[in-house]
Write an enzyme that holds these catalytic residues in place. Structure first.
Site, mmCIF file in Angstrom:
data_model
loop_
_atom_site.group_PDB
_atom_site.id
_atom_site.type_symbol
_atom_site.label_atom_id
_atom_site.label_comp_id
_atom_site.label_asym_id
_atom_site.label_seq_id
_atom_site.Cartn_x
_atom_site.Cartn_y
_atom_site.Cartn_z
ATOM 1 N N HIS A 207 3.622 -14.364 -38.321
ATOM 2 C CA HIS A 207 2.297 -14.301 -39.413
ATOM 3 C C HIS A 207 1.748 -13.146 -39.525
ATOM 4 C CE1 HIS A 207 0.072 -14.561 -35.473
ATOM 5 N NE2 HIS A 207 -0.820 -13.886 -35.862
HETATM 6 C C1 UD1 Z 1 -5.983 -13.893 -37.724
HETATM 7 C C2 UD1 Z 1 -6.011 -12.672 -36.947
HETATM 8 C C3 UD1 Z 1 -4.760 -12.377 -36.183
HETATM 9 C C4 UD1 Z 1 -4.450 -13.450 -35.496
HETATM 10 C C5 UD1 Z 1 -4.248 -14.640 -36.408
HETATM 11 C C6 UD1 Z 1 -3.945 -16.039 -35.496
HETATM 12 C C7 UD1 Z 1 -7.525 -10.753 -37.967
HETATM 13 C C8 UD1 Z 1 -7.712 -9.398 -38.635
HETATM 14 N N1 UD1 Z 1 -6.455 -11.408 -37.927
HETATM 15 O O1 UD1 Z 1 -4.681 -13.632 -38.938
HETATM 16 O O2 UD1 Z 1 -5.111 -11.336 -35.419
HETATM 17 O O3 UD1 Z 1 -3.225 -13.237 -34.671
HETATM 18 O O4 UD1 Z 1 -5.694 -14.933 -36.956
HETATM 19 O O5 UD1 Z 1 -3.799 -17.089 -36.422
HETATM 20 O O6 UD1 Z 1 -8.533 -11.116 -37.547
HETATM 21 N N2 UD1 Z 1 -5.955 -19.574 -43.626
HETATM 22 C C9 UD1 Z 1 -5.953 -20.971 -44.124
HETATM 23 N N3 UD1 Z 1 -6.508 -21.714 -43.234
HETATM 24 C C10 UD1 Z 1 -7.423 -21.391 -42.248
HETATM 25 C C11 UD1 Z 1 -7.604 -19.998 -41.990
HETATM 26 C C12 UD1 Z 1 -6.789 -19.077 -42.729
HETATM 27 O O7 UD1 Z 1 -5.385 -21.696 -44.905
HETATM 28 O O8 UD1 Z 1 -8.042 -21.984 -41.187
HETATM 29 C C13 UD1 Z 1 -5.361 -18.672 -44.786
HETATM 30 C C14 UD1 Z 1 -6.037 -18.133 -45.707
HETATM 31 O O9 UD1 Z 1 -5.523 -18.026 -47.140
HETATM 32 C C15 UD1 Z 1 -6.234 -16.700 -45.228
HETATM 33 C C16 UD1 Z 1 -5.008 -16.403 -44.567
HETATM 34 O O10 UD1 Z 1 -4.758 -17.539 -43.866
HETATM 35 O O11 UD1 Z 1 -6.452 -15.867 -46.302
HETATM 36 C C17 UD1 Z 1 -5.163 -15.394 -43.238
HETATM 37 O O12 UD1 Z 1 -6.529 -15.754 -42.528
HETATM 38 P P1 UD1 Z 1 -7.199 -14.337 -41.999
HETATM 39 O O13 UD1 Z 1 -8.207 -15.191 -40.820
HETATM 40 O O14 UD1 Z 1 -7.327 -13.639 -42.800
HETATM 41 O O15 UD1 Z 1 -6.003 -13.892 -40.848
HETATM 42 P P2 UD1 Z 1 -4.670 -14.454 -40.051
HETATM 43 O O16 UD1 Z 1 -3.516 -13.928 -40.780
HETATM 44 O O17 UD1 Z 1 -4.984 -15.638 -39.930
#
Ligand code: UD1
Length: 360
Positions: A207
């Protein structure tokens, strides 16, 4: 003593659970706590299932910030968290790990004169292109105490000139969660449901933006995984960030041995990590869990903030170019690898509470 415990993203939920259970079991100093969920992760599969499986109470406050660019997400957490800290006036704000919610809440609390305890402090990849590295450096610069999982973290903090009095080696709280949940993980029926057997499949999670945000990169990795899929089933639960990109590659249509799944719960994931022939990942948590299980692990990154999983444990860094050879090397040898680092013993949460009470 009053604590505000901050969680936002999936790995935070795993880390807070042992602390909540230790507070509930604590006798002596009265400890009051409130759980604040920033809402960084919000889906059933990215958030709710972890609360249920790990027996974490419903959050007292949910800031509901959701997804967004780094600046938007961090700023949204900061503005919505500030009135909560002001109203609650805790002795400590406790933050975990290295996600955007961690640094956002640490900044807010410190500026309000509230102490911030950082659990999993001191880890460094020395790669500032990773958002998590920025979050780690900033959070450690302003938090006190810095509660570290392994001795390398203490050394990193010392190199940054942080006084030893602010730092305490307490061990790895992820392992507390793992040890407490092992019986339920071993009861998981996931292997049967997927039709795989012990030590005869690969478990893959990816991821990190550096691996998955570029569709070309991800397609190349998927090609290597398809190749491995010719030898053994490849179990690949797909993080939402990765899902967006994968659907644009052919990988999902591949009639290969890869099994793309929805994100898994904690018990199923632990079960798959324990019984896998090998794990391929870019997750920090899986590097640690495979170290505990002594499952051979290839980390698809140029560096890791968890070098102890390499020096003591079963982990090895790899790259797209190196992946095939590294997989072959693992498959050529039978068995489990590595050892358990000191203080990865399931008792970290109790040591953290002890430290917070001492330093209050
Ligand atoms: C975040 C953390 C990362 C951690 C990871 C674990 C930061 C900078 N990154 O990354 O360190 O390893 O979480 O999973 O804080 N989304 C969904 N559903 C959700 C949450 C997110 O669909 O419940 C999608 C959204 O489209 C979002 C993308 O996932 O834009 C990324 O989510 P985000 O919280 O920005 O970062 P992660 O890649 O999950």
């Amino acid at each position: 003593m009053k604590l505000l415990l901050i969680v936002g993203a999936r790995p935070n939920f795993i880390k807070v659970a042992p602390l909540v259970h230790a507070i509930r079991a604590h006798r002596g100093t009265a400890i009051e706590y409130k759980l604040v969920h920033t809402g960084q992760h919000y889906d059933e599969k990215m958030s709710d299932i972890f609360f249920r499986e790990l027996g974490i109470p419903a959050p007292d406050v949910n800031l509901g910030v959701g997804s967004g660019s780094h600046a938007r997400q961090t700023a949204a957490v900061m503005t919505s968290f500030e009135p909560v800290v002001t109203a609650e006036k805790p002795d400590y704000v406790v933050v975990f790990g290295d996600v955007n919610s961690t640094v956002a809440c640490a900044l807010v609390a410190t500026k309000l004169g509230i102490k911030v305890a950082h659990v999993e402090a001191g880890l460094r990849s020395y790669d500032r292109t990773m958002p998590e590295e920025i979050n780690r450096v900033v959070t450690d610069a302003i938090s006190d105490p810095l509660l570290t999982p392994s001795a390398d973290a203490n050394e990193n903090l010392q190199k940054e000139g942080i006084p030893e009095s602010r730092v305490k080696l307490v061990g790895n709280i992820m392992i507390d969660a793992l040890v407490a949940n092992l019986p339920r993980a071993r009861d998981s029926r996931i292997l049967g449901e997927l039709g795989v057997t012990q030590h005869a499949y690969a478990y893959v999670t990816l991821h990190r933006p550096s691996n998955v945000d570029d569709v070309g990169n991800l397609a190349r990795i998927a090609d290597e995984l398809k190749r491995l899929g010719g030898t053994m089933p490849v179990i690949f639960p797909v993080h939402p960030r990765t899902r967006k990109q994968l659907s644009e590659t052919e990988a999902l249509n591949g009639k290969s041995g890869i099994r793309f799944l929805e994100p898994l719960g904690y018990h199923d994931s632990l079960c798959l990590a324990e019984s896998a022939r090998l794990v391929i990942t870019d997750s920090g948590g899986l590097q640690e869990e495979t170290t505990f299980f002594r499952t051979p692990c290839l980390t698809l990154r140029p560096n890791t903030e968890r070098p102890i999983t390499i020096s003591v444990g079963s982990n090895r860094l790899t790259s797209m170019e190196q992946l095939r050879e590294d997989i072959e090397r693992i498959l050529a040898k039978e068995g489990r690898l590595g050892d358990l680092p000191p203080l990865w013993d399931g008792k970290t949460a109790a040591r953290i509470l002890h430290e917070l009470i001492l330093r209050r």
